[in-house]
Design a protein around this motif. Sequence first.
Motif, short mmCIF file in Angstrom:
data_model
loop_
_atom_site.label_atom_id
_atom_site.label_comp_id
_atom_site.label_asym_id
_atom_site.label_seq_id
_atom_site.Cartn_x
_atom_site.Cartn_y
_atom_site.Cartn_z
N ALA A 162 0.81 -1.22 0.00
CA ALA A 162 0.00 0.00 0.00
C ALA A 162 0.84 1.27 0.00
O ALA A 162 0.31 2.36 0.20
N THR A 163 2.15 1.14 -0.20
CA THR A 163 3.03 2.31 -0.24
C THR A 163 3.90 2.24 -1.49
O THR A 163 4.19 1.15 -2.00
N GLY A 211 10.15 1.69 -13.83
CA GLY A 211 11.26 2.11 -12.99
C GLY A 211 10.88 2.87 -11.74
O GLY A 211 11.74 3.41 -11.04
N TYR A 212 9.61 2.89 -11.40
CA TYR A 212 9.16 3.56 -10.17
C TYR A 212 7.80 3.02 -9.76
O TYR A 212 7.08 2.39 -10.54
N GLY A 213 7.45 3.27 -8.50
CA GLY A 213 6.16 2.85 -7.96
C GLY A 213 5.33 4.05 -7.56
O GLY A 213 5.87 5.09 -7.18
N GLU A 218 -3.85 4.96 -1.31
CA GLU A 218 -3.93 3.53 -1.04
C GLU A 218 -3.64 3.20 0.42
O GLU A 218 -4.10 2.18 0.94
N LEU A 219 -2.88 4.08 1.07
CA LEU A 219 -2.60 3.91 2.50
C LEU A 219 -3.44 4.86 3.33
O LEU A 219 -4.01 4.48 4.35
N GLU A 220 -3.51 6.10 2.89
CA GLU A 220 -4.30 7.12 3.57
C GLU A 220 -5.02 7.98 2.55
O GLU A 220 -4.46 8.30 1.50
N LEU A 221 -6.24 8.37 2.85
CA LEU A 221 -6.98 9.25 1.97
C LEU A 221 -6.27 10.60 1.89
O LEU A 221 -5.81 11.13 2.90
#
Length: 277
Positions: A162-163, A211-213, A218-221
């Motif tokens: 989620a991060t 190459g990145y996320g 997804e973790l906090e609104l």
Amino acid sequence: MTRTHKNPGRGEESAPDSATARGRVGAAGAVQSVDRAVSVLEILARHGEAGVTEIAEELGVHKSTAFRLLGVLENRGLVAQAKDRGKYCLGAGILRLAGAAAVRLEISQEGVPVCRELADELGETVNLAVLDEDAAVNVMQARGTAAVTAQNWLGRRTPLHATSSGKVLLAHLPPALREGLLARPLARFTERTITGASALRAELEAVIEQGYGVTVEELELGLAAVAAPVRAHDGQVIAAISVSGPVYRRGADRLPALAKRTVAAGAELSRRMGYGF
């Protein structure tokens, strides 16, 4: 004399719960064993090598106890025995643990100027995270200059799925280890959290390809983030550098430009760690 206590439901006296008592004794014994095992390692670190008798005397235990402790440590590669002398010394496993700790310290130190420059440039919070079993833990942070910035994440363990940092670290794990983590239930933090293993696999493939996320709420609104890999001298991904901020400043239309800058920072930190030489 055995102490008793009243059973309020039956008006009778009963003996203490023996299972509970045994559990407390067992827990205390386990802690003592760990303490003694660490003491063995400290003794060997001081002396270079030592025999069972010497170790037992320093610990104040019977030789059989010292021998059992050494056996467990030897099985884990933390101590080794010189067969010709019967002495024990620290094993190669210690180097593995020390190396992991050294990498964390080194990357935290090398990451300071890179993270600080990025935070000053973008005005957002920049974090440096490493893998900690089934989570990402932030080992360095630079706060941005914007009036509203992401909260303090330093030292926090955050979920991999989620991060943005977690996705980067998860995507670059060996397949067997990655699949083992994906087989576990994935907690939902918001309605946008990816909790399906198949959907997350597709997300991780995209992380490798681009190459990145990225994570958006997804973790906090209200929170968006982008992360890029940081590599060691051998090319192994050892950390992820991320930039996070509120969605109203870092919405989906602004993420590609943010990702490009974050990837550049990850490449710079990788260079500082010896990658590319």
